[in-house]
Design a protein around this motif. Structure first.
Motif, PDB file in Angstrom:
ATOM      1  N   PRO A  12       1.623  -0.364  -5.017  1.00 47.75           N
ATOM      2  CA  PRO A  12       0.281   0.223  -4.928  1.00 47.75           C
ATOM      3  C   PRO A  12      -0.070   0.688  -3.518  1.00 47.75           C
ATOM      4  O   PRO A  12       0.330   0.068  -2.530  1.00 47.75           O
ATOM      5  CB  PRO A  12      -0.635  -0.935  -5.364  1.00 47.75           C
ATOM      6  N   GLY A  13      -0.799   1.778  -3.417  1.00 50.42           N
ATOM      7  CA  GLY A  13      -1.215   2.309  -2.126  1.00 50.42           C
ATOM      8  C   GLY A  13      -2.124   3.502  -2.323  1.00 50.42           C
ATOM      9  O   GLY A  13      -2.361   3.938  -3.456  1.00 50.42           O
ATOM     10  N   ASP A  14      -2.627   4.032  -1.202  1.00 50.17           N
ATOM     11  CA  ASP A  14      -3.568   5.148  -1.309  1.00 50.17           C
ATOM     12  C   ASP A  14      -3.164   6.291  -0.377  1.00 50.17           C
ATOM     13  O   ASP A  14      -4.005   7.044   0.094  1.00 50.17           O
ATOM     14  CB  ASP A  14      -4.984   4.633  -0.976  1.00 50.17           C
TER      15      ASP A  14
ATOM     16  N   LEU B 108      13.226  13.085   7.382  1.00 46.55           N
ATOM     17  CA  LEU B 108      12.161  13.416   6.432  1.00 46.55           C
ATOM     18  C   LEU B 108      11.858  12.228   5.516  1.00 46.55           C
ATOM     19  O   LEU B 108      10.689  11.878   5.283  1.00 46.55           O
ATOM     20  CB  LEU B 108      12.609  14.624   5.601  1.00 46.55           C
ATOM     21  N   VAL B 109      12.918  11.603   5.037  1.00 39.88           N
ATOM     22  CA  VAL B 109      12.710  10.476   4.129  1.00 39.88           C
ATOM     23  C   VAL B 109      12.098   9.293   4.893  1.00 39.88           C
ATOM     24  O   VAL B 109      11.243   8.571   4.367  1.00 39.88           O
ATOM     25  CB  VAL B 109      14.020  10.131   3.372  1.00 39.88           C
ATOM     26  N   ALA B 110      12.512   9.127   6.167  1.00 36.80           N
ATOM     27  CA  ALA B 110      11.926   8.047   6.978  1.00 36.80           C
ATOM     28  C   ALA B 110      10.440   8.309   7.199  1.00 36.80           C
ATOM     29  O   ALA B 110       9.607   7.389   7.107  1.00 36.80           O
ATOM     30  CB  ALA B 110      12.653   7.945   8.308  1.00 36.80           C
ATOM     31  N   LEU B 111      10.120   9.574   7.468  1.00 43.21           N
ATOM     32  CA  LEU B 111       8.706   9.953   7.626  1.00 43.21           C
ATOM     33  C   LEU B 111       7.919   9.679   6.343  1.00 43.21           C
ATOM     34  O   LEU B 111       6.785   9.204   6.382  1.00 43.21           O
ATOM     35  CB  LEU B 111       8.601  11.448   7.962  1.00 43.21           C
ATOM     36  N   GLY B 112       8.567   9.986   5.229  1.00 41.51           N
ATOM     37  CA  GLY B 112       7.933   9.751   3.920  1.00 41.51           C
ATOM     38  C   GLY B 112       7.605   8.279   3.730  1.00 41.51           C
ATOM     39  O   GLY B 112       6.509   7.920   3.294  1.00 41.51           O
TER      40      GLY B 112
ATOM     41  N   ALA C  12       3.852   6.740   3.491  1.00 43.91           N
ATOM     42  CA  ALA C  12       3.437   6.011   2.283  1.00 43.91           C
ATOM     43  C   ALA C  12       3.095   4.556   2.592  1.00 43.91           C
ATOM     44  O   ALA C  12       2.728   3.803   1.678  1.00 43.91           O
ATOM     45  CB  ALA C  12       4.544   6.074   1.238  1.00 43.91           C
ATOM     46  N   GLY C  13       3.230   4.158   3.864  1.00 46.89           N
ATOM     47  CA  GLY C  13       2.917   2.777   4.245  1.00 46.89           C
ATOM     48  C   GLY C  13       3.968   1.789   3.757  1.00 46.89           C
ATOM     49  O   GLY C  13       3.676   0.604   3.559  1.00 46.89           O
ATOM     50  N   LEU C  14       5.195   2.271   3.576  1.00 49.34           N
ATOM     51  CA  LEU C  14       6.268   1.389   3.110  1.00 49.34           C
ATOM     52  C   LEU C  14       7.082   0.882   4.297  1.00 49.34           C
ATOM     53  O   LEU C  14       7.187   1.557   5.325  1.00 49.34           O
ATOM     54  CB  LEU C  14       7.178   2.137   2.130  1.00 49.34           C
ATOM     55  N   SER C  15       7.663  -0.283   4.142  1.00 51.05           N
ATOM     56  CA  SER C  15       8.379  -0.917   5.262  1.00 51.05           C
ATOM     57  C   SER C  15       9.881  -0.644   5.170  1.00 51.05           C
ATOM     58  O   SER C  15      10.382  -0.258   4.104  1.00 51.05           O
ATOM     59  CB  SER C  15       8.138  -2.422   5.209  1.00 51.05           C
TER      60      SER C  15
ATOM     61  N   LEU D 267      11.548   6.543  -3.034  1.00 50.03           N
ATOM     62  CA  LEU D 267      10.219   6.865  -2.478  1.00 50.03           C
ATOM     63  C   LEU D 267       9.300   7.415  -3.578  1.00 50.03           C
ATOM     64  O   LEU D 267       8.112   7.088  -3.620  1.00 50.03           O
ATOM     65  CB  LEU D 267      10.385   7.887  -1.344  1.00 50.03           C
ATOM     66  N   VAL D 268       9.878   8.208  -4.462  1.00 52.20           N
ATOM     67  CA  VAL D 268       9.077   8.764  -5.566  1.00 52.20           C
ATOM     68  C   VAL D 268       8.634   7.644  -6.518  1.00 52.20           C
ATOM     69  O   VAL D 268       7.472   7.572  -6.909  1.00 52.20           O
ATOM     70  CB  VAL D 268       9.869   9.857  -6.320  1.00 52.20           C
ATOM     71  N   THR D 269       9.553   6.751  -6.871  1.00 48.93           N
ATOM     72  CA  THR D 269       9.153   5.663  -7.794  1.00 48.93           C
ATOM     73  C   THR D 269       8.190   4.698  -7.122  1.00 48.93           C
ATOM     74  O   THR D 269       7.287   4.181  -7.773  1.00 48.93           O
ATOM     75  CB  THR D 269      10.361   4.864  -8.323  1.00 48.93           C
ATOM     76  N   TYR D 270       8.381   4.459  -5.829  1.00 40.59           N
ATOM     77  CA  TYR D 270       7.478   3.545  -5.121  1.00 40.59           C
ATOM     78  C   TYR D 270       6.037   4.063  -5.105  1.00 40.59           C
ATOM     79  O   TYR D 270       5.101   3.292  -5.038  1.00 40.59           O
ATOM     80  CB  TYR D 270       7.930   3.385  -3.665  1.00 40.59           C
ATOM     81  N   THR D 271       5.883   5.373  -5.123  1.00 36.93           N
ATOM     82  CA  THR D 271       4.544   5.950  -4.935  1.00 36.93           C
ATOM     83  C   THR D 271       3.962   6.575  -6.208  1.00 36.93           C
ATOM     84  O   THR D 271       2.948   7.250  -6.149  1.00 36.93           O
ATOM     85  CB  THR D 271       4.582   7.040  -3.829  1.00 36.93           C
TER      86      THR D 271
END
Lengths: 197, 225
Positions: free
Chosen positions: A8-10, A47-51, A55-58, A105-109
């Motif tokens: 979850p995130g915003d 790019l993926v690291a920026l993503g 997204a606030g992921l660690s 990243l897509v599934t996480y968000t």
């Protein structure tokens, strides 16, 4: 892509439309495969690291995404090292990692229900005989049941370990398949009970 | 509200699971007991239309509607009942086929979560919930469809004592009539009516203070009812 679930995130990525995310993921993967150049790969990884950051992921979430594939990554690295040398082994392994991280990243968000809606949107022009609802529901169920089947596998492994059979693939797979099929029957029945269709 | 069984039989292959059952169920809390394989789960599945009678008719009140519109079904294992990864999404699932406006769906979810004191679980991942929480979320998934009757298939089998007691408290407050299949005879003690199913028929039917002791005695005397 299917290693873990929604976190979850915003963030902007959380709020982005699933159809767009899937389309961008498709373009990203295609670009990394078609343009085999270290600069493109470096940009892709950045790019993926920026993503993940946006997204606030660690980094831990990123590691969780590739952990189930580590064994395969090691094999690919070793095979490439043997066949094509160190630089190609590093390149191919990093590229596969970038793809896995981007998909995760897509599934996480993205919520499963948003995926359902995204898939429904993508299928909106499909012919009438295509069971759009059922396809979308089946995709959502994948998200729901990965952790359930993983938990069932852990239970079966524990039980077989107690019997000294933890290395016996048959002893692990047969109960897991039986339980999974039984679960599938019960879930299908629950879906029927909860729906009007 | 009442459920009518009119000479209902269910046959699978050559085996008759239920035979010529005729009942009118009007009570608020009805328990169903019986041995494994006695036909009580098949009996319960008839309420929601999951099982169709081979002969006879099952009817809710005086309507000819699909039973599923009126009767909610709680399964024994909530893991198999919860379909979506997020609590909020799962509660919305049962309402999809009812084509309700989004605002109405959201309002119903809020109301049910609040009624069951589960608002804090709204954004949680379902696979991370405890067994008791999953059971309550599964119940919320049924309640959100606002059924006029709810049937429960062995709802406390997988619960520890604390969660069982919580479930019993919630069950006592539900406004809808409830039919509960259970081996937990304590759960059914305060009910209005208990049906003892044996060999595909209604072996005993009456208040729990009569049916349950007779069932216990039968089990003790015969060593297996």
């Amino acid at each position: 892509m299917l290693t873990d679930l929604y976190i979850p995130g915003d963030s902007l990525l959380h709020r982005a439309r699933p159809a767009w995310k899937l389309a961008i993921l498709f373009l990203y993967c295609t670009a990394l495969f078609v343009v085999t150049h270290p600069v493109v790969l470096t940009l892709g990884l950045l790019l993926v690291a920026l993503g993940y950051g946006a997204a606030g992921l660690s980094p831990r979430d990123a590691f969780t995404a590739i952990r189930p594939a580590l064994f395969v990554l090691v094999i690919i690295f070793a095979a490439q090292l043997w066949l094509a040398g160190l630089s190609m082994a590093v390149y191919v392994t990093l590229r596969l990692m970038a793809l896995l991280l981007a998909a995760a990243l897509v599934t996480y968000t993205t919520r499963a229900s948003e995926f359902t809606e995204g898939i429904m949107a993508l299928l909106s022009r499909a012919p009438a005989w295509v069971p759009k609802d059922k396809i979308a529901l089946a995709m959502s169920l994948v998200w729901r049941f990965i952790p359930l089947i993983r938990a069932q596998f852990d239970e079966v492994r524990e039980a077989q370990r107690a019997r000294g059979l933890e290395r016996n693939m048959l002893a692990l797979l047969v109960p897991l398949v039986v339980r999974t099929l039984k679960t599938a029957d019960e879930v299908a029945e629950a879906i029927t009970a909860r729906s009007l269709d | 509200m009442s459920m009518h069984f009119d000479r209902v039989s269910v046959t699978k292959g050559t085996r008759e699971i239920l035979s010529e059952i005729t009942l009118e169920l009007t009570e608020s809390r009805i328990g169903v007991i019986g041995n494994n394989g006695s036909g009580k789960s098949t009996f319960l599945r008839l309420f929601n239309g999951l099982e169709k009678p081979t002969s006879g008719m099952v009817r809710f009140s005086d309507t000819e509607d699909d039973l599923r519109r009126h009767v909610g079904f709680m399964f024994q294992n909530p893991d198999n009942q919860i379909v979506y990864p997020l609590v909020e999404e799962d509660l919305a699932f049962g309402l999809k086929s009812r084509k309700l406006p989004k605002a109405e769906v959201a309002a119903r979810i809020e109301r049910v979560l609040s009624d069951l004191s589960l608002t804090h679980l709204k954004g949680r991942l379902t696979h991370q919930l405890s067994g008791g929480e999953k059971q309550m979320v599964a119940l919320a998934g049924v309640l959100v469809t606002e059924p006029e009757m709810i049937v429960f298939d062995e709802p406390t089998t997988l619960l520890d004592l604390r969660n069982k007691m919580q479930f019993m408290r919630v069950l006592a407050t539900l406004p809808q009539p409830a039919v509960v299949v259970s081996h937990d005879l304590d759960l059914l003690a305060g009910f209005d009516r208990v049906l003892h199913i044996a060999e595909g028929g209604i072996y005993a039917d009456g208040p729990p203070e009569e049916v349950i002791p007779a069932y216990r005695k039968l089990c003790e005397d015969l060593g297996g009812c």
